[in-house]
Scaffold this motif. Structure first.
Motif, PDB file in Angstrom:
ATOM      1  N   THR A 184       1.467  -3.373   4.182  1.00 42.05           N
ATOM      2  CA  THR A 184      -0.151  -3.835   4.024  1.00 42.05           C
ATOM      3  C   THR A 184      -1.114  -2.636   4.044  1.00 42.05           C
ATOM      4  O   THR A 184      -0.528  -1.265   4.620  1.00 42.05           O
ATOM      5  CB  THR A 184      -0.417  -4.576   5.386  1.00 42.05           C
ATOM      6  OG1 THR A 184      -0.204  -3.673   6.684  1.00 42.05           O
ATOM      7  CG2 THR A 184       0.525  -5.818   5.472  1.00 42.05           C
ATOM      8  N   LYS A 185      -2.169  -2.634   3.383  1.00 48.13           N
ATOM      9  CA  LYS A 185      -3.252  -1.604   3.413  1.00 48.13           C
ATOM     10  C   LYS A 185      -3.409  -0.971   5.063  1.00 48.13           C
ATOM     11  O   LYS A 185      -3.665   0.061   5.198  1.00 48.13           O
ATOM     12  CB  LYS A 185      -4.487  -2.181   2.941  1.00 48.13           C
ATOM     13  CG  LYS A 185      -4.303  -2.382   1.413  1.00 48.13           C
ATOM     14  CD  LYS A 185      -5.541  -2.167   0.435  1.00 48.13           C
ATOM     15  CE  LYS A 185      -5.130  -2.414  -1.050  1.00 48.13           C
ATOM     16  NZ  LYS A 185      -4.660  -3.391  -1.291  1.00 48.13           N
ATOM     17  N   LYS A 186      -3.604  -2.016   5.956  1.00 48.54           N
ATOM     18  CA  LYS A 186      -3.868  -1.834   7.301  1.00 48.54           C
ATOM     19  C   LYS A 186      -2.918  -0.602   7.836  1.00 48.54           C
ATOM     20  O   LYS A 186      -3.323   0.334   8.352  1.00 48.54           O
ATOM     21  CB  LYS A 186      -3.940  -3.064   8.057  1.00 48.54           C
ATOM     22  CG  LYS A 186      -4.550  -2.752   9.412  1.00 48.54           C
ATOM     23  CD  LYS A 186      -4.884  -4.012  10.218  1.00 48.54           C
ATOM     24  CE  LYS A 186      -4.767  -3.893  11.558  1.00 48.54           C
ATOM     25  NZ  LYS A 186      -3.979  -4.731  12.335  1.00 48.54           N
ATOM     26  N   GLN A 187      -1.848  -0.837   7.484  1.00 49.84           N
ATOM     27  CA  GLN A 187      -0.789  -0.016   8.062  1.00 49.84           C
ATOM     28  C   GLN A 187      -0.638   1.352   7.542  1.00 49.84           C
ATOM     29  O   GLN A 187      -0.553   2.257   8.093  1.00 49.84           O
ATOM     30  CB  GLN A 187       0.748  -0.623   7.754  1.00 49.84           C
ATOM     31  CG  GLN A 187       1.008  -1.840   8.683  1.00 49.84           C
ATOM     32  CD  GLN A 187       2.377  -2.722   8.153  1.00 49.84           C
ATOM     33  OE1 GLN A 187       2.243  -3.077   7.070  1.00 49.84           O
ATOM     34  NE2 GLN A 187       3.333  -2.557   8.993  1.00 49.84           N
ATOM     35  N   ARG A 191      -4.580   7.683   9.610  1.00 48.34           N
ATOM     36  CA  ARG A 191      -5.274   8.212  10.767  1.00 48.34           C
ATOM     37  C   ARG A 191      -4.308   8.898  11.987  1.00 48.34           C
ATOM     38  O   ARG A 191      -4.738   9.779  12.534  1.00 48.34           O
ATOM     39  CB  ARG A 191      -5.399   6.669  11.598  1.00 48.34           C
ATOM     40  CG  ARG A 191      -7.258   6.657  11.904  1.00 48.34           C
ATOM     41  CD  ARG A 191      -7.797   5.826  13.107  1.00 48.34           C
ATOM     42  NE  ARG A 191      -7.021   4.622  13.320  1.00 48.34           N
ATOM     43  CZ  ARG A 191      -7.206   3.426  12.648  1.00 48.34           C
ATOM     44  NH1 ARG A 191      -7.974   3.307  12.046  1.00 48.34           N
ATOM     45  NH2 ARG A 191      -6.249   2.317  13.042  1.00 48.34           N
ATOM     46  N   ALA A 228       0.918  -1.186   0.197  1.00 51.81           N
ATOM     47  CA  ALA A 228       0.154  -0.187   0.027  1.00 51.81           C
ATOM     48  C   ALA A 228       0.909   1.390   0.036  1.00 51.81           C
ATOM     49  O   ALA A 228       1.985   1.340   0.775  1.00 51.81           O
ATOM     50  CB  ALA A 228      -0.870   0.079   1.180  1.00 51.81           C
ATOM     51  N   LYS A 247      -3.365   2.594   6.399  1.00 50.93           N
ATOM     52  CA  LYS A 247      -4.907   3.164   7.054  1.00 50.93           C
ATOM     53  C   LYS A 247      -4.407   3.783   8.554  1.00 50.93           C
ATOM     54  O   LYS A 247      -4.750   4.751   8.759  1.00 50.93           O
ATOM     55  CB  LYS A 247      -5.686   2.077   7.175  1.00 50.93           C
ATOM     56  CG  LYS A 247      -7.172   2.698   6.539  1.00 50.93           C
ATOM     57  CD  LYS A 247      -8.017   1.633   6.896  1.00 50.93           C
ATOM     58  CE  LYS A 247      -9.241   1.344   5.698  1.00 50.93           C
ATOM     59  NZ  LYS A 247      -9.926   0.091   5.924  1.00 50.93           N
ATOM     60  N   GLU A 248      -3.714   3.022   9.094  1.00 50.67           N
ATOM     61  CA  GLU A 248      -3.334   3.380  10.559  1.00 50.67           C
ATOM     62  C   GLU A 248      -2.483   4.578  10.390  1.00 50.67           C
ATOM     63  O   GLU A 248      -2.611   5.589  11.211  1.00 50.67           O
ATOM     64  CB  GLU A 248      -2.225   2.432  11.082  1.00 50.67           C
ATOM     65  CG  GLU A 248      -2.850   1.451  12.219  1.00 50.67           C
ATOM     66  CD  GLU A 248      -2.234   0.295  12.584  1.00 50.67           C
ATOM     67  OE1 GLU A 248      -0.727   0.492  12.532  1.00 50.67           O
ATOM     68  OE2 GLU A 248      -2.589  -0.714  12.779  1.00 50.67           O
ATOM     69  N   TYR A 249      -1.482   4.747   9.612  1.00 53.40           N
ATOM     70  CA  TYR A 249      -0.617   5.965   9.369  1.00 53.40           C
ATOM     71  C   TYR A 249      -1.486   7.108   9.016  1.00 53.40           C
ATOM     72  O   TYR A 249      -1.295   8.243   9.387  1.00 53.40           O
ATOM     73  CB  TYR A 249       0.557   5.981   8.147  1.00 53.40           C
ATOM     74  CG  TYR A 249       1.240   6.967   8.086  1.00 53.40           C
ATOM     75  CD1 TYR A 249       2.205   7.459   9.160  1.00 53.40           C
ATOM     76  CD2 TYR A 249       1.284   7.866   6.737  1.00 53.40           C
ATOM     77  CE1 TYR A 249       2.990   8.622   8.904  1.00 53.40           C
ATOM     78  CE2 TYR A 249       2.035   8.957   6.840  1.00 53.40           C
ATOM     79  CZ  TYR A 249       2.979   9.456   7.755  1.00 53.40           C
ATOM     80  OH  TYR A 249       3.507  10.489   7.549  1.00 53.40           O
TER      81      TYR A 249
END
Length: 639
Positions: free
Chosen positions: A223-226, A232, A193, A228-230
RNA sequence: GCCGGCGUAGCUCAGCUGGUAGAGCAGGGCACUCGUAAUGCCCAGGUCGGCGGUUCAAGUCCGCCCGCCGGCUCCA
């Protein structure tokens, strides 16, 4: 054969020339999916690196700092490849990883637009899906120069010519070839991502006289999740922005009619400032400093002697003439403090001589660098100067570093970074002085058990320094304390002290600010606490709210009693529903909300709600006072 | 200072390719007297950052200036 072991413990023997990847496949295939590069003898290498002799291989992941750097650097390559696909005339320059992500600078005849960024992202997606390997090739410098000049990549040619080695490495990704030391992640498919964040101008090699390039910033993650977290995290940072909170909480004002970079402290902000100032003065008196006040302007002659007109003039507000005599607004307090020192003949018995002042200075900062409270044109330094003998230097430095840290801790900062800046190429002062001074800085850090980094050659020309930065609640680093030696001013003002042997000697002069400036420190506090200050700092500590008009008198009485106890309290007796009043108090981030209705009025109690904790229940007024006092007196910073 | 973006009511923002400005919150008034994050109704409020220009007509297009935002350089 070569004997290879992994830092994780596994061992094996392989034919010479085996690649890192093959070794991992054999010894620890489970990590193969996540490992990005490897470290051998402290050197980072690609997974395709051939091992020729016995060694220990340390796999590096995204979670490691070096892993992140490689990952982002590789993403920068992918971005450059995408840009070259879309804009073949763009020339590539450099694209390093940075603290949070990466950038790549291009020379292009126009700037990139947000629409361009979208297109580039699309192209990058394709490159990632196509999963191209990063291939390393080593060629002679001559070959490399020919290759890049044939492609018209002048910047790369310039870079190659500055590399001392005979052989340079290139990395190929699909059709894109870049001069690069490496290493890189195995292939573009690893970039799970990414996001391009902004475009900005940047000078080639950071030099104002060079051409302006187009810089594109981005971040990427496995990963996409990471990702997204960033994103955020970026949102969270935005919510804490002191400029926004300063307005919302009515703390301060910067108005274009008053002047850019000039701060007006509104009543709420002024309360915070007064709390900081009172605390600061008390601590300094306890630490053996004498407080002084000095003027805001001084004669041109003074700034000539101090040297500011020679080496600092571009940062000073311009000259003003009064009765034919030249004056300047002060950019620093030091010359004035020196006159305090020279106001009497100083003996070694007077030293160390410590002077402190919350001194307001004005500096001309280029318009483009101003930023809320963090970078302004008028600010108040929590300044002090220490004059001491060579023998006292070590103790003074150690005490000052300790002082800085204890103060920052009181404000709720517990996470520090320490940097010692050493002698730059162009410097004044003897080798001995630099050595003694720098040594004392390092020693202070070591004796206090603090980790520190040496910033080679980053000291000022007039002396070495130690800087302390703090990490805030969401991990961002801010510069606060700075402790600097000054070998320049004592010479220029011919400072002396009479030593035991009757001879006049030159004192050491130490310049230091612990909070930095009240403006910046306030900004940092706002961001650290997201505006919800600890009780001891909070502009309003308690707000008393009545439920109906019937208890208005009681609410006012409670507020009065709190005020009489030295608590910053106020009553909200407006004719509004309690829910509405609570909501407002919450939004204003007031720590203690006290509700009084008929029950409380009859029982002479209060219903307490603590921000961050919710309802604490009904208690006697004395209990509330004790709870608030406890937080104030002990400077409690955690709810 | 340089590059790019932005600038509409006190605040947050809407206003398509030019036809003469709109919402929510805040503010004022009235009613409601209410138990822990928004009671309802009514009212008022803008030289659309400033100055020039193009046009029958400019918040909308062009130029210059000011300020802000993101970077570069610099720094408390």
């Amino acid at each position: 054969m070569v004997r290879v072991s992994l830092s994780t413990g596994e061992k094996g023997e392989f034919p010479s020339g085996v690649t890192v990847r093959e070794v991992l496949e054999k010894l620890n295939p489970r990590i193969l999916r996540d490992v990005l590069v490897a470290k051998i003898d402290g050197r980072l290498v690609d997974l395709s690196h051939k091992i020729e002799k016995d060694c220990v291989v340390e796999p590096v992941f995204f979670e490691d700092r070096e892993g992140k750097e490689t990952f982002w650097h590789s993403t920068a390559h992918v971005m450059a490849a995408a840009v070259k696909r879309l804009f073949p005339e763009a020339k590539v320059t450099i694209g390093p990883p940075i603290e949070n992500g990466f950038y790549y600078d291009f020379d292009y005849h126009r700037s990139f637009t947000p629409e361009d960024l979208e297109k580039i992202e699309e192209e990058m997606k394709k490159l990632v899906e196509e999963d191209h390997p990063f291939e390393r090739v080593e060629v002679s410098k001559e070959e490399a120069v020919k290759l890049f000049s044939d492609m018209g990549e002048d910047y790369k040619v310039e870079l190659i010519n500055e590399i001392p080695d005979h052989v340079v490495s290139l990395y190929k990704t699909d059709g894109f070839v870049d001069l690069c030391r490496g290493p890189h992640i195995p292939s573009t498919g690893r970039i799970g991502a990414f996001k391009l964040l902004s475009v900005a101008g940047a000078y080639w090699r950071g030099d104002e006289s060079n051409k302006m390039l187009q810089r594109i910033y981005g971040v990427s993650f496995p990963t996409k999740k990471q990702l997204k977290e960033y994103l955020r995290f970026l949102e969270e940072a935005k919510k804490r922005d002191h400029r926004r909170l300063g307005k919302e909480l009515k703390l301060f004002l910067i108005d274009e009619d008053v002047g850019p970079g000039l701060v007006i402290w509104l009543p709420r902000g002024a309360v915070v400032r007064k709390v900081i100032e009172d605390y600061w003065k008390k601590k300094h008196e306890e630490a053996g400093y004498q407080l002084v006040y000095t003027p805001h302007v001084g004669k041109g002659r003074l700034w000539e002697i101090s040297g500011h007109l020679d080496f600092y003039r571009e940062n000073m507000f311009p000259e003003m003439k009064i009765e034919e005599v030249s004056y300047f607004v002060k950019p620093m307090n030091c010359p004035f403090h020196i006159y305090v020192y020279t106001s009497e003949l100083r003996s070694y018995r007077d030293l160390p001589f410590r002077l402190a002042e919350l001194g307001t200075v004005y500096r001309y900062e280029k318009s483009g660098v101003l930023h809320g409270l963090m970078r302004v044109r008028g600010f108040t330094q929590d300044d002090a100067h220490i004059f001491c003998t060579p023998e006292q230097v070590e103790d003074e430095i150690k005490a000052t570093v300790e002082f800085a840290i204890s103060m920052l801790k009181d404000f709720g900062f517990n996470d520090f970074n320490i940097y010692v800046s050493t002698k730059p190429d162009k410097a004044i002062g003897s080798e001995d002085m630099w050595e003694l001074a720098t040594g004392s800085l390092v020693k202070a850090a070591e004796e206090l058990g603090l980790e520190y980094e040496i910033e080679e050659g980053e000291g000022a020309f007039y002396g070495p320094k130690i800087d302390i930065t703090i990490n805030d609640a969401i991990g961002r680093e801010w510069q606060c304390s700075t402790i600097q030696f000054d070998f320049n001013l004592p010479e220029r003002f011919n400072l002396t002290y009479r030593d035991k042997d009757g001879k006049d000697k030159r004192p050491y002069m130490i310049h230091r600010a612990l909070l930095g400036s009240l403006e910046r420190f306030f900004g940092v506090l706002i961001e650290h606490y997201a505006g919800a200050f600890p009780v001891w700092i909070s502009p309003v500590q308690v707000r008393v709210m009545n439920i109906t008009d019937e208890q208005a008198d009681y609410a006012l009485e409670v507020a009065d009693i709190l005020k009489a106890s030295g608590i910053r309290a106020e009553a909200d007796v407006r004719n509004e529903k309690i829910g509405y009043k609570i909501r407002e108090a919450e939004k204003e981030k007031i720590p203690y909300m006290v509700v009084v209705g008929n029950r409380e009025k009859a029982e002479k109690t209060v219903s307490v709600r603590r921000k961050g904790r919710g309802q604490l229940g009904t208690m006697k007024l004395e209990e509330l006072i004790a709870a608030v006092k406890n937080e104030i007196d002990n400077k409690i910073t955690e709810v």
